[in-house]
Write an enzyme that holds these catalytic residues in place. Structure first.
Site, PDB file in Angstrom:
ATOM      1  N   SER A 179       0.838  -1.190   0.000  1.00 34.41           N
ATOM      2  CA  SER A 179       0.000   0.000   0.000  1.00 34.41           C
ATOM      3  C   SER A 179       0.875   1.242   0.000  1.00 34.41           C
ATOM      4  O   SER A 179       2.063   1.185   0.315  1.00 34.41           O
ATOM      5  CB  SER A 179      -0.888   0.013   1.237  1.00 34.41           C
ATOM      6  N   LYS A 180       0.237   2.362  -0.331  1.00 33.71           N
ATOM      7  CA  LYS A 180       0.964   3.636  -0.418  1.00 33.71           C
ATOM      8  C   LYS A 180       1.615   4.020   0.901  1.00 33.71           C
ATOM      9  O   LYS A 180       2.581   4.749   0.928  1.00 33.71           O
ATOM     10  CB  LYS A 180       0.004   4.745  -0.844  1.00 33.71           C
TER      11      LYS A 180
END
Ligand code: GLU
Length: 475
Positions: A245-246
Site C-alpha cells: 500500500s501507499k
C-alpha cells in the site's frame, strides 16, 4: 519449451484508471521475459471500457512508465474501447447460439430470491429465472445478457503454470452477466474477445484475476476459441504482509523515476521478487531473458523490500560514469547554475555515497549552494567560544595559503591540529560542517579545493559567526 509451431504471444492489459503500479510493472516484466525467453511477442492492450474511471492521462503515464523501463510492446497497442461493436456482435452471437440469454430480473429481485434460498449477499448466485424464457431484444424493459453455464458442467479445471491444477466446482459459478443493462459488455467477456483477437497464447496476470478465469474459460469454449494457458502471479506485499500500500512504499512506477531509481535496477529488483535463479542477485536484462522460467515463480506473495532496492540501485549507480550520472540527474531534476566541470567533480566525490539519483542531485546542489542550515546534532559539540576562535584562526591560516590544492589544504589542517594538540579529525569535521552543513560526507579538503578558496572561507566565517551569535544569545 513451447512447441515451435505456436509462437508465444503474451500481453499486459492495464486499465487506465491510475498510474502504473509497481505490481503491474512486475506482471509486465514477467510477461515480457516469458515472451523474449521463448522468442515470442509481448503486446499491450489498454482496457479503457470503464468510461468514467479511464483517463487518457493515465494511458499516457502507463506508456511513459513502460518506455522508461524499456518494456515496450512488439505490435501496435490495442485500445479496448475501439472494439466495442465487435464485443456486442459476439455477445449477440452467443444469444443466437443459445449460449447466452437476455434477463430482465432486476438486481433487487435476484437478490431477494437469493436471500430466500438462504444465500449470503456477498456471493450472490443468480438462480436462472430467465434462462429458458427466450426474451427478445424488444421486450420493452431493461435487460442484461447472461452467459448460460452449460448444463453438463461439473467443475472448471485448468492447469496454472505457477499454481498447478486449479479446480472451481460448479456450485461456485452462476449464469454471470456479459452485457450490462446499459449495453456495456463486462470485463470477463471483452477480455476473452480481445485476447482471442490478439491471438494470446499465455495469460500471465495477477492472482486477483484467478476468480475470473473459470468464467473466461467457459467463454472461450462457447465462442469456439482455443483456451490459452494461464499463469497467476502472487501479489506484491508490503512489510505488513498485506498487498503493498501507499503507506508502506511508493506504489506508482513514476514515483520511482522521480525518486531517482535507475530503470535497470528496478527491473533487476522486480525480477527477483518472487523468482530466483540460484542465489544470483545481479542480472543483466539478457541474463534475465535467458534464465527466466515462469514455472519457478513462487506461489506465495513476495514482500517488497525498499532497502534492498536502494542497495541494488546504488550498485548500478556506481557502475555509471560521472558523465552518465550528470546527464541523468540534470535531465530528471534540471540543470545546475555552476559549470559542468565543477558538477562532474562533485559527482565523483559523492557517487559512492548516494543511493539514488535524487540523493546525488541534492548532495551536489547542497555542496554548490552551501548549507541552508546546520544539522543540530553536528553543531552541538562545536558551540563554544573556544571552537569559534579555533575556526577563525584556521580560516586565517587558509587565507594566507598561496596555492589552493589538496596537499596544501591538508597540510595546513594537519599542522594546525598538531599545534593546538587535537586530532586531525577534530579540525576536518568542523570544516566539513562549514562547507556542507553536516559532519559526514566526502573529504573536507577535497571539497574545499573544489569550492575554491573564497567560497570555502566564506562558509567557514559563516559557521564561526553562527556559533558566536548562538553563544551570545545564550542558546
Ligand atoms: N484490465 C485488468 C486489470 O487492469 C487486467 C485484465 C487481465 O490481465 O486479464 O486488472
Amino acid at each position: 519449451m513451447e512447441p515451435k509451431s505456436i509462437p508465444v504471444r503474451v500481453r499486459f492489459a492495464p486499465s487506465p484508471t491510475g498510474d502504473l503500479h509497481i505490481g503491474g510493472l512486475r506482471t509486465t516484466l514477467f510477461n515480457w521475459l516469458f515472451a523474449k525467453h521463448n522468442n515470442g511477442l509481448f503486446l499491450l492492450r489498454i482496457e479503457d471500457t470503464d468510461r468514467e474511471r479511464s483517463m487518457q492521462k493515465y494511458t499516457d503515464s502507463i506508456m511513459a512508465s513502460l518506455a522508461w523501463v524499456g518494456l515496450t510492446p512488439d505490435e501496435p497497442v490495442v485500445v479496448q474501447s475501439t472494439r466495442i461493436d465487435e464485443h456486442l456482435r459476439l455477445a449477440n452471437e452467443l444469444v443466437v447460439r443459445g449460449s447466452a440469454y437476455r434477463c430482465t430480473c432486476s438486481q433487487e429481485e435476484a437478490l431477494d430470491r437469493y436471500a430466500q434460498r438462504g444465500g449470503h449477499a456477498e456471493q450472490v448466485h443468480y438462480d436462472g429465472m430467465c434462462r429458458d424464457k427466450n426474451i427478445s431484444a424488444d421486450v420493452g424493459k431493461p435487460y442484461v445478457i447472461r452467459f448460460k453455464i452449460p448444463d453438463a458442467t461439473d467443475a472448471i479445471v485448468f492447469e496454472d503454470m505457477i499454481r498447478g491444477t486449479v479446480t472451481i466446482p460448479r456450485d461456485q459459478l452462476d449464469d454471470f452477466i456479459i452485457v450490462r443493462s446499459d449495453g456495456a459488455p463486462v470485463y470477463n467477456f471483452v477480455v476473452v474477445a480481445d485476447d482471442a483477437f490478439m491471438r494470446i497464447t499465455h495469460i500471465i496476470r495477477g492472482e486477483e484475476h484467478i476468480i475470473n478465469t473459470p468464467k473466461q474459460i467457459m467463454l472461450y469454449t462457447a465462442l469456439g476459441y482455443a483456451i490459452p494457458i494461464f499463469a497467476h502471479i502472487p501479489l506484491v506485499l508490503g512489510p505488513s504482509g498485506q498487498k503493498l500500500s501507499k503507506r508502506e512504499a511508493a506504489t506508482a512506477v513514476i514515483e520511482y523515476k522521480k525518486a531517482g531509481f535507475l530503470p535497470e535496477a528496478l527491473i533487476n529488483y522486480l525480477a527477483r521478487l518472487g523468482w530466483a535463479h540460484g542465489d544470483q542477485e545481479r542480472f543483466t536484462k539478457q541474463e534475465l531473458v535467458s534464465y527466466f522460467d515462469l514455472t519457478r515463480v513462487s506461489t506465495s506473495g513476495a514482500i517488497f523490500d525498499s532497502e534492498k532496492l536502494l542497495w541494488l540501485n546504488s550498485v548500478y549507480m556506481r557502475e555509471k560514469t560521472d558523465d552518465e550520472l550528470y546527464a541523468l540527474i540534470t535531465l530528471e531534476y534540471g540543470a545546475y547554475e555552476q559549470s559542468k566541470e565543477m558538477v562532474l567533480a562533485l559527482i565523483a566525490l559523492y557517487k559512492e555515497r548516494a543511493r539514488t539519483l535524487k540523493e546525488l542531485y541534492d548532495a551536489v546542489l547542497n555542496a554548490l549552494q552551501g548549507p541552508a542550515e546546520y544539522h543540530d546534532i553536528d553543531l552541538q559539540p562545536l558551540r563554544t567560544q573556544e571552537i569559534a576562535a579555533r575556526l577563525e584562526r584556521l580560516a586565517d591560516r587558509l587565507e594566507h595559503l598561496s596555492s589552493w590544492d589538496n596537499d596544501a589544504v591538508t597540510a595546513v589542517l594537519k599542522t594546525y591540529a598538531k599545534e593546538i594538540g587535537v586530532k586531525f579529525a577534530d579540525v576536518v569535521h568542523p570544516l566539513r560542517i562549514a562547507l556542507i552543513g553536516t559532519s559526514s560526507g566526502p573529504g573536507a579538503c577535497a571539497l574545499a579545493v573544489l569550492l575554491g578558496k573564497e567560497e570555502s572561507l566564506r562558509r567557514l566565517v559563516r559557521l564561526y559567526d553562527t556559533i558566536r551569535r548562538m553563544h551570545d544569545a545564550g542558546l
